[in-house]
Design a protein around this motif. Structure first.
Motif, mmCIF file in Angstrom:
data_model
loop_
_atom_site.group_PDB
_atom_site.id
_atom_site.type_symbol
_atom_site.label_atom_id
_atom_site.label_comp_id
_atom_site.label_asym_id
_atom_site.label_seq_id
_atom_site.Cartn_x
_atom_site.Cartn_y
_atom_site.Cartn_z
ATOM 1 N N UNK A 111 -72.508 -42.225 119.574
ATOM 2 C CA UNK A 111 -71.243 -43.024 120.337
ATOM 3 C C UNK A 111 -70.652 -42.371 121.402
ATOM 4 N N UNK A 112 -70.380 -41.080 121.319
ATOM 5 C CA UNK A 112 -69.913 -40.208 122.361
ATOM 6 C C UNK A 112 -70.911 -40.149 123.635
ATOM 7 N N UNK A 113 -72.233 -39.895 123.153
ATOM 8 C CA UNK A 113 -73.357 -39.775 123.783
ATOM 9 C C UNK A 113 -73.729 -40.807 124.767
ATOM 10 N N UNK A 114 -73.382 -42.164 124.156
ATOM 11 C CA UNK A 114 -73.659 -43.461 124.947
ATOM 12 C C UNK A 114 -72.450 -43.686 126.212
ATOM 13 N N UNK A 115 -71.092 -43.331 125.705
ATOM 14 C CA UNK A 115 -70.176 -43.799 126.528
ATOM 15 C C UNK A 115 -70.466 -43.380 128.061
ATOM 16 N N UNK A 116 -70.882 -41.934 128.479
ATOM 17 C CA UNK A 116 -71.046 -42.091 130.014
ATOM 18 C C UNK A 116 -72.129 -42.479 130.581
ATOM 19 N N UNK A 117 -73.115 -42.974 129.929
ATOM 20 C CA UNK A 117 -74.592 -43.353 130.446
ATOM 21 C C UNK A 117 -74.365 -44.574 131.460
ATOM 22 N N UNK A 118 -74.952 -44.886 132.520
ATOM 23 C CA UNK A 118 -74.686 -45.739 133.533
ATOM 24 C C UNK A 118 -75.480 -47.009 132.997
ATOM 25 N N UNK A 119 -75.408 -48.049 133.497
ATOM 26 C CA UNK A 119 -76.292 -49.327 133.371
ATOM 27 C C UNK A 119 -77.247 -49.827 134.509
ATOM 28 N N UNK A 120 -77.685 -48.644 135.045
ATOM 29 C CA UNK A 120 -78.520 -48.962 136.086
ATOM 30 C C UNK A 120 -79.845 -48.399 135.596
ATOM 31 N N UNK A 121 -80.835 -48.834 136.441
ATOM 32 C CA UNK A 121 -82.283 -48.608 136.410
ATOM 33 C C UNK A 121 -82.657 -46.974 136.382
ATOM 34 N N UNK A 122 -83.353 -46.707 135.277
ATOM 35 C CA UNK A 122 -83.532 -45.076 135.367
ATOM 36 C C UNK A 122 -84.527 -44.702 134.323
ATOM 37 N N UNK A 123 -84.897 -43.189 134.243
ATOM 38 C CA UNK A 123 -85.427 -42.489 133.171
ATOM 39 C C UNK A 123 -84.423 -41.583 132.416
ATOM 40 N N UNK A 124 -84.423 -41.627 131.199
ATOM 41 C CA UNK A 124 -83.372 -40.729 130.544
ATOM 42 C C UNK A 124 -84.312 -39.739 129.579
ATOM 43 N N UNK A 125 -83.723 -38.713 129.261
ATOM 44 C CA UNK A 125 -83.943 -37.892 128.436
ATOM 45 C C UNK A 125 -83.065 -37.275 127.411
ATOM 46 N N UNK A 126 -83.768 -37.023 126.028
ATOM 47 C CA UNK A 126 -82.842 -36.683 124.921
ATOM 48 C C UNK A 126 -83.294 -35.274 124.798
ATOM 49 N N UNK A 127 -82.118 -34.405 124.612
ATOM 50 C CA UNK A 127 -82.074 -32.907 124.409
ATOM 51 C C UNK A 127 -81.973 -32.678 122.873
ATOM 52 N N UNK A 128 -82.478 -31.600 122.562
ATOM 53 C CA UNK A 128 -82.096 -31.149 121.135
ATOM 54 C C UNK A 128 -81.091 -30.081 121.523
ATOM 55 N N UNK A 129 -80.636 -29.078 120.558
ATOM 56 C CA UNK A 129 -79.536 -28.053 120.755
ATOM 57 C C UNK A 129 -79.941 -27.102 121.598
ATOM 58 N N UNK A 130 -81.133 -26.670 121.834
ATOM 59 C CA UNK A 130 -81.538 -25.745 122.917
ATOM 60 C C UNK A 130 -81.802 -26.102 124.303
ATOM 61 N N UNK A 131 -81.616 -27.467 124.391
ATOM 62 C CA UNK A 131 -81.636 -28.200 126.002
ATOM 63 C C UNK A 131 -83.261 -28.762 125.911
ATOM 64 N N UNK A 132 -84.171 -28.350 125.207
ATOM 65 C CA UNK A 132 -85.483 -29.220 125.195
ATOM 66 C C UNK A 132 -85.432 -30.303 125.220
ATOM 67 N N UNK A 133 -86.408 -31.164 125.922
ATOM 68 C CA UNK A 133 -86.542 -32.596 125.824
ATOM 69 C C UNK A 133 -87.407 -32.898 124.722
ATOM 70 N N UNK A 134 -86.913 -33.940 123.790
ATOM 71 C CA UNK A 134 -87.566 -34.239 122.751
ATOM 72 C C UNK A 134 -88.064 -35.739 122.707
ATOM 73 N N UNK A 135 -87.391 -36.395 123.667
ATOM 74 C CA UNK A 135 -87.855 -38.044 123.936
ATOM 75 C C UNK A 135 -87.506 -38.397 125.420
ATOM 76 N N UNK A 136 -88.413 -38.946 126.034
ATOM 77 C CA UNK A 136 -88.174 -39.524 127.402
ATOM 78 C C UNK A 136 -88.382 -41.123 127.270
ATOM 79 N N UNK A 137 -87.372 -41.813 127.931
ATOM 80 C CA UNK A 137 -87.409 -43.246 127.832
ATOM 81 C C UNK A 137 -87.079 -43.786 129.103
ATOM 82 N N UNK A 138 -87.387 -45.111 129.690
ATOM 83 C CA UNK A 138 -86.980 -45.633 130.795
ATOM 84 C C UNK A 138 -86.470 -46.997 130.536
ATOM 85 N N UNK A 139 -85.992 -47.616 131.540
ATOM 86 C CA UNK A 139 -85.694 -49.128 131.261
ATOM 87 C C UNK A 139 -84.914 -49.411 132.751
#
Length: 359
Positions: free
Chosen positions: A187-215
């Motif tokens: 819930x906290x992670x969702x709050x600051x996200x924008x409602x615009x078109x783009x690409x997003x990156x989910x990071x694990x604790x080290x900062x490494x990207x574990x998933x990339x999405x778009x929409x």
């Protein structure tokens, strides 16, 4: 979150300098969300060569606040931020020295746009802020004043972020979210996200990207990802500790960034990729594809030369779009040219861009 800053000083002996002017722009990766600009009374004389360089003299600073009067504001605007500056070691040292005089231990992570530019904008004759900005088409005003130099650094850092295709900047500076319960964390992670078109990156604790999405709506797409109940989705939700995102402005740039970055980063939990690459030629071998940008007045541009997709960029200056050599200095180059060609060709088969410039 980044705090992009520039500091002007009195000059003088090492670690005895005083601040005469400071400008800080709080930057969320896409836009400035806060700013602080002020002259500062250093309570000491300014070196003559500095007066000549900056135009700031002692009489201008008589009624300016002293550092201890603005120290709290600087702490607040830079809290939870990575400091970004052109020659960051200098600006950070000056700030730490001022806080040391107050008995406060000021600590922030830093990124230097000189070092980043050498890596991501190679082969420039000079990496001084003024000459670098001139060579890549970034307008500057009030050179050697804190606000003018900080604003130019904001534009330079935007370009650097665009060109950072392997996401080393984001991975090294991303803030980690520590929450005991997954539902509260998401819930906290969702709050600051924008409602615009783009690409997003989910990071694990080290900062490494574990998933990339778009929409078309980043916040909605991430929310859908967090509502999924498959074993794979639950693993993603469990391991995600921070989210970064990049607006794209249009579908073609979205697809291009998404699939190219899947190939570069190879996130553990992504399944999508292009299986079949095109061997067809473009209708014209040399083109610039111009489309909507991320904000009003901005365009995206894709450079195609000799039937090859060279790279892409965002610009709000028409002359950058029409001068090929200048455009080549600001574009984010593309390594996987066969994949990029497939993405662009597939898009142009059924859809249009705002303008095509053939040369």
């Amino acid at each position: 979150m980044y705090a992009i800053l520039d500091i002007e000083t009195t000059g003088g002996k090492y670690n005895e300098e005083g601040i005469t002017e400071i400008a800080i722009y709080k930057f969320d990766g896409q836009k400035v969300v806060d700013q602080f600009i002020t002259l500062v009374n250093p309570e000491k004389e300014i070196q003559p060569f500095v007066v000549k360089l900056t135009g700031i003299n002692s009489s201008m600073l008589k009624n300016a606040p002293k550092f201890h009067e603005i120290a709290k504001r600087i702490i607040e605007i830079t809290e939870d931020c990575t400091l970004v500056a052109h020659n960051a070691n200098f600006d950070y040292r000056i700030l730490k020295t001022e806080y040391d005089r107050l008995g406060y231990d000021y600590k922030r992570n830093t990124l230097c746009t000189v070092e980043l530019s050498r890596k991501l904008i190679p082969d420039q004759s000079s990496y001084s802020l003024g000459k670098l900005c001139k060579s890549i088409g970034i307008p500057m005003s009030d050179r050697h004043r804190a606000n003018g130099d900080a604003l130019a650094t904001v534009q330079l850092f935007k370009l650097i972020l665009d060109k950072d295709s392997d996401k080393t900047i984001i991975e090294s500076s991303t803030k980690l979210f520590d929450s005991k319960r997954t539902a509260e964390k998401l819930t906290k992670l969702l709050e600051p996200l924008p409602t615009e078109m783009g690409v997003y990156y989910l990071h694990k604790e080290s900062g490494d990207i574990i998933f990339i999405g778009k929409g078309n709506n980043v916040k909605n797409e991430v929310n859908i990802q967090f509502l999924k109940t498959s074993k794979r989705s639950k693993k993603i939700q469990e391991k995600t500790l921070s989210i970064s995102h990049e607006p794209t402005g249009n579908e073609l740039i979205t697809n291009l960034k998404y699939y190219l970055e899947l190939e570069v980063n190879k996130p553990k939990y992504n399944l999508n990729s292009y299986k079949k690459l095109t061997t067809d030629h473009f209708n014209h071998p040399n083109m610039i594809l111009v489309d909507k940008g991320r904000v009003l007045g901005e365009h995206s541009v894709i450079l195609i030369e000799e039937d090859t997709v060279i790279g892409y960029a965002f610009t709000n200056l028409a002359f950058q779009e029409n001068q090929i050599e200048l455009l080549k200095t600001i574009i984010t180059p593309i390594e996987n040219k066969a994949l990029a060609k497939t993405i662009v060709k597939n898009y142009l088969r059924s859809k249009k861009v705002l303008k095509i410039i053939r040369f």
